[in-house]
Design an enzyme around this catalytic site. Structure first.
Site, PDB file in Angstrom:
ATOM      1  N   ALA A   9       0.849  -1.207   0.000  1.00 20.49           N
ATOM      2  CA  ALA A   9       0.000   0.000   0.000  1.00 20.49           C
ATOM      3  C   ALA A   9       0.874   1.243   0.000  1.00 20.49           C
ATOM      4  O   ALA A   9       0.539   2.271   0.591  1.00 20.49           O
ATOM      5  CB  ALA A   9      -0.935  -0.024   1.213  1.00 20.49           C
ATOM      6  N   GLY A  10       2.032   1.147  -0.638  1.00 21.53           N
ATOM      7  CA  GLY A  10       2.926   2.302  -0.762  1.00 21.53           C
ATOM      8  C   GLY A  10       2.438   3.240  -1.851  1.00 21.53           C
ATOM      9  O   GLY A  10       1.236   3.328  -2.117  1.00 21.53           O
ATOM     10  N   GLY A  13       0.812   1.189  -4.847  1.00 20.59           N
ATOM     11  CA  GLY A  13      -0.378   0.451  -4.438  1.00 20.59           C
ATOM     12  C   GLY A  13      -1.532   1.376  -4.081  1.00 20.59           C
ATOM     13  O   GLY A  13      -2.673   1.181  -4.531  1.00 20.59           O
ATOM     14  N   ASP A  32      -0.499  -4.377   3.545  1.00 18.47           N
ATOM     15  CA  ASP A  32       0.905  -3.966   3.679  1.00 18.47           C
ATOM     16  C   ASP A  32       1.442  -4.522   4.989  1.00 18.47           C
ATOM     17  O   ASP A  32       0.672  -4.839   5.896  1.00 18.47           O
ATOM     18  CB  ASP A  32       1.018  -2.438   3.671  1.00 18.47           C
ATOM     19  N   ARG A  81      13.351   1.621  -6.780  1.00 21.21           N
ATOM     20  CA  ARG A  81      14.763   1.932  -7.068  1.00 21.21           C
ATOM     21  C   ARG A  81      15.208   3.207  -6.375  1.00 21.21           C
ATOM     22  O   ARG A  81      14.410   4.088  -6.092  1.00 21.21           O
ATOM     23  CB  ARG A  81      14.938   2.171  -8.571  1.00 21.21           C
ATOM     24  N   ASN A 119       9.293  -4.595  -9.325  1.00 21.35           N
ATOM     25  CA  ASN A 119      10.489  -4.814 -10.153  1.00 21.35           C
ATOM     26  C   ASN A 119      11.508  -5.732  -9.484  1.00 21.35           C
ATOM     27  O   ASN A 119      11.533  -5.794  -8.252  1.00 21.35           O
ATOM     28  CB  ASN A 119      11.138  -3.453 -10.454  1.00 21.35           C
ATOM     29  N   ARG A 150       4.778   6.456 -21.768  1.00 19.42           N
ATOM     30  CA  ARG A 150       5.888   7.431 -21.714  1.00 19.42           C
ATOM     31  C   ARG A 150       6.229   7.868 -23.135  1.00 19.42           C
ATOM     32  O   ARG A 150       6.338   9.068 -23.423  1.00 19.42           O
ATOM     33  CB  ARG A 150       7.105   6.795 -21.026  1.00 19.42           C
ATOM     34  N   HIS A 174      11.226  -5.167 -19.382  1.00 20.41           N
ATOM     35  CA  HIS A 174      11.072  -3.850 -18.739  1.00 20.41           C
ATOM     36  C   HIS A 174      12.415  -3.443 -18.148  1.00 20.41           C
ATOM     37  O   HIS A 174      12.604  -3.394 -16.944  1.00 20.41           O
ATOM     38  CB  HIS A 174      10.000  -3.953 -17.661  1.00 20.41           C
TER      39      HIS A 174
HETATM   40  N1  APR Z   1       4.269  -7.518   2.321  1.00 17.32           N
HETATM   41  C1  APR Z   1       3.465  -6.471   2.029  1.00 17.32           C
HETATM   42  N2  APR Z   1       3.931  -5.242   1.763  1.00 17.32           N
HETATM   43  C2  APR Z   1       5.252  -5.055   1.789  1.00 17.32           C
HETATM   44  C3  APR Z   1       6.165  -6.094   2.100  1.00 17.32           C
HETATM   45  C4  APR Z   1       5.621  -7.372   2.384  1.00 17.32           C
HETATM   46  N3  APR Z   1       6.392  -8.396   2.691  1.00 17.32           N
HETATM   47  N4  APR Z   1       7.412  -5.573   2.047  1.00 17.32           N
HETATM   48  C5  APR Z   1       7.295  -4.291   1.713  1.00 17.32           C
HETATM   49  N5  APR Z   1       6.000  -3.959   1.568  1.00 17.32           N
HETATM   50  C6  APR Z   1       5.419  -2.662   1.245  1.00 17.32           C
HETATM   51  C7  APR Z   1       6.141  -1.514   1.935  1.00 17.32           C
HETATM   52  O1  APR Z   1       5.790  -1.411   3.310  1.00 17.32           O
HETATM   53  C8  APR Z   1       5.644  -0.334   1.106  1.00 17.32           C
HETATM   54  O2  APR Z   1       4.499   0.272   1.697  1.00 17.32           O
HETATM   55  O3  APR Z   1       5.521  -2.361  -0.125  1.00 17.32           O
HETATM   56  C9  APR Z   1       5.291  -0.945  -0.237  1.00 17.32           C
HETATM   57  C10 APR Z   1       6.094  -0.403  -1.396  1.00 17.32           C
HETATM   58  O4  APR Z   1       5.759   0.925  -1.539  1.00 17.32           O
HETATM   59  P1  APR Z   1       6.811   2.063  -1.884  1.00 17.32           P
HETATM   60  O5  APR Z   1       8.026   1.887  -1.051  1.00 17.32           O
HETATM   61  O6  APR Z   1       6.091   3.342  -1.853  1.00 17.32           O
HETATM   62  O7  APR Z   1       7.255   1.677  -3.382  1.00 17.32           O
HETATM   63  P2  APR Z   1       6.440   1.922  -4.741  1.00 17.32           P
HETATM   64  O8  APR Z   1       6.894   3.193  -5.355  1.00 17.32           O
HETATM   65  O9  APR Z   1       5.003   1.716  -4.531  1.00 17.32           O
HETATM   66  O10 APR Z   1       7.039   0.743  -5.643  1.00 17.32           O
HETATM   67  C11 APR Z   1       6.746  -0.600  -5.346  1.00 17.32           C
HETATM   68  O11 APR Z   1       6.556  -1.226  -7.647  1.00 17.32           O
HETATM   69  O12 APR Z   1       6.951  -0.069  -9.594  1.00 17.32           O
HETATM   70  C12 APR Z   1       7.477  -0.967  -8.674  1.00 17.32           C
HETATM   71  O13 APR Z   1       9.870  -0.598  -8.780  1.00 17.32           O
HETATM   72  C13 APR Z   1       8.712  -0.443  -7.996  1.00 17.32           C
HETATM   73  O14 APR Z   1       9.371  -2.527  -7.038  1.00 17.32           O
HETATM   74  C14 APR Z   1       8.746  -1.286  -6.768  1.00 17.32           C
HETATM   75  C15 APR Z   1       7.265  -1.488  -6.449  1.00 17.32           C
END
Ligand code: APR
Length: 311
Positions: A9-10, A13, A32, A81, A119, A150, A174
């Site tokens: 839910a980052g 999500g 999350d 990344r 990714n 893009r 990708h």
């Molecule tokens: N189970 C559930 N959620 C998890 C876990 C897990 N084991 N480990 C990490 N997370 C959650 C993190 O807590 C975070 O809220 O995944 C979320 C990722 O969110 P962001 O850090 O905001 O990253 P985001 O920009 O959403 O990218 C996520 O998508 O596009 C791809 O390259 C990007 O691999 C990356 C992914």
């Protein structure tokens, strides 16, 4: 109401959830590992619905049981990344996270279709398919819609034409070796190659290939999420509305384009069955070389995964 669960839910999500709620497509669950965060974001979004007039249930949870009976599982959990990193640098960290998300959700939604975003994308989709032992129709990677969008944005800007008139097809893995097809891409039916001067087109192709990195460098922390999440919302809609919409997505190859046992970006038809069909373009000699180079790069990451995880 149909149901979509989003794991992670980052930034990606949560933004995916918002696009989906706006489309009033399905009830939504956000999962999350961070305590309280998916619940808080879910509640905030639920309270948004009266304002935008959408009747959608949205809940957040730290428990995979909340995802039960989902029609679609979207996996965005894992690290994004940092500047200077390639998508492949995320492999070992994200393989654990995606592996758990895939296997845990399948327990509660044995019939779900998986859309993977984390990714390195093609390899995380491969992991999901192999760990869950699913038919290939039920695992699709999101990458091509984003990479093509893009390119469409850059072409629209250069040509001074509406984005709606521009179709671009960015295929392949990708990563940096992705393949923007300038012969099949077009402005209102005119091949891009014939529409733009060669130097402008080359600059657009190069910028497209590095499109994700350009944003990572600007943000300094985190990676793109508006366009990636909009792309996955479009794919989810095509699936749940059984649209038979052809979009560039990462799919599991069984002989198409001469490729086997690899997830690779190709035009696919999306409908209620998931990845219903792979469309095969006729490629010229240069395009074939570019495809082979991109496939070799993806294959290398798949092989690296197999050293980390028994699949
Ligand atoms: N189970 C559930 N959620 C998890 C876990 C897990 N084991 N480990 C990490 N997370 C959650 C993190 O807590 C975070 O809220 O995944 C979320 C990722 O969110 P962001 O850090 O905001 O990253 P985001 O920009 O959403 O990218 C996520 O998508 O596009 C791809 O390259 C990007 O691999 C990356 C992914």
């Amino acid at each position: 109401m149909q149901k979509i669960s989003i794991i992670g839910a980052g930034m990606t999500g949560a933004t995916t959830a918002l696009w989906l709620a706006e489309r009033e497509l399905a009830d939504l669950v956000l999962v999350d590992v961070v305590e309280g965060m998916p619940q808080g974001k879910g509640l905030d979004m639920l309270e948004t619905m009266p304002i935008i007039g959408r009747d959608v249930e949205i809940v957040g949870s730290n428990d995979y049981a909340a995802t039960g009976d989902s029609d679609i599982i979207i996996i965005t959990a894992g690290l994004p990344r940092k500047p200077g990193m390639s998508r492949d640098d995320l492999l070992s960290a994200n393989a654990d996270v995606v592996g758990k998300a895939a296997t845990e959700t399948l327990k509660y939604s044995p019939d779900a279709i998986y859309v993977v975003l984390t990714n390195p994308l093609d390899t995380m989709a491969y992991l999901t398919l192999k760990l869950n032992k699913l038919p290939r129709e039920r695992v699709i990677g999101q990458a091509g819609v984003l990479d093509s969008a893009r390119m469409r944005a850059f072409v629209a800007h250069e040509a001074g034409v509406s984005v709606e008139n521009i179709q671009c097809y960015v295929l392949g893995g990708h990563g940096d070796e992705m393949v923007p097809l300038t012969r099949h891409s077009n402005v209102a039916g005119i091949a891009l190659r014939d529409y733009l001067p060669a130097d402008k087109l080359e600059a657009i192709v190069n910028r497209t290939r590095k499109g994700g990195g350009e944003i990572v460098n600007l943000l300094k922390s985190g990676s793109a999420y508006y366009a990636p999440s909009a792309a996955v919302a479009q794919m989810s809609e095509a699936i749940l509305k059984d649209k038979h919409l052809i979009l560039p997505c990462s799919a599991y190859m069984q002989g198409e384009y001469g490729l086997n046992d690899i997830f690779f970006g190709v035009p696919v038809m999306l409908g209620r069955g998931g990845m219903e069909k792979i469309i095969e373009y006729e490629l010229d000699a240069d395009e074939k070389v570019a495809f082979a180079k991109s496939a070799a790069a993806v294959k290398e990451t798949h092989e690296a995964l197999k050293k980390l995880v028994k699949i």
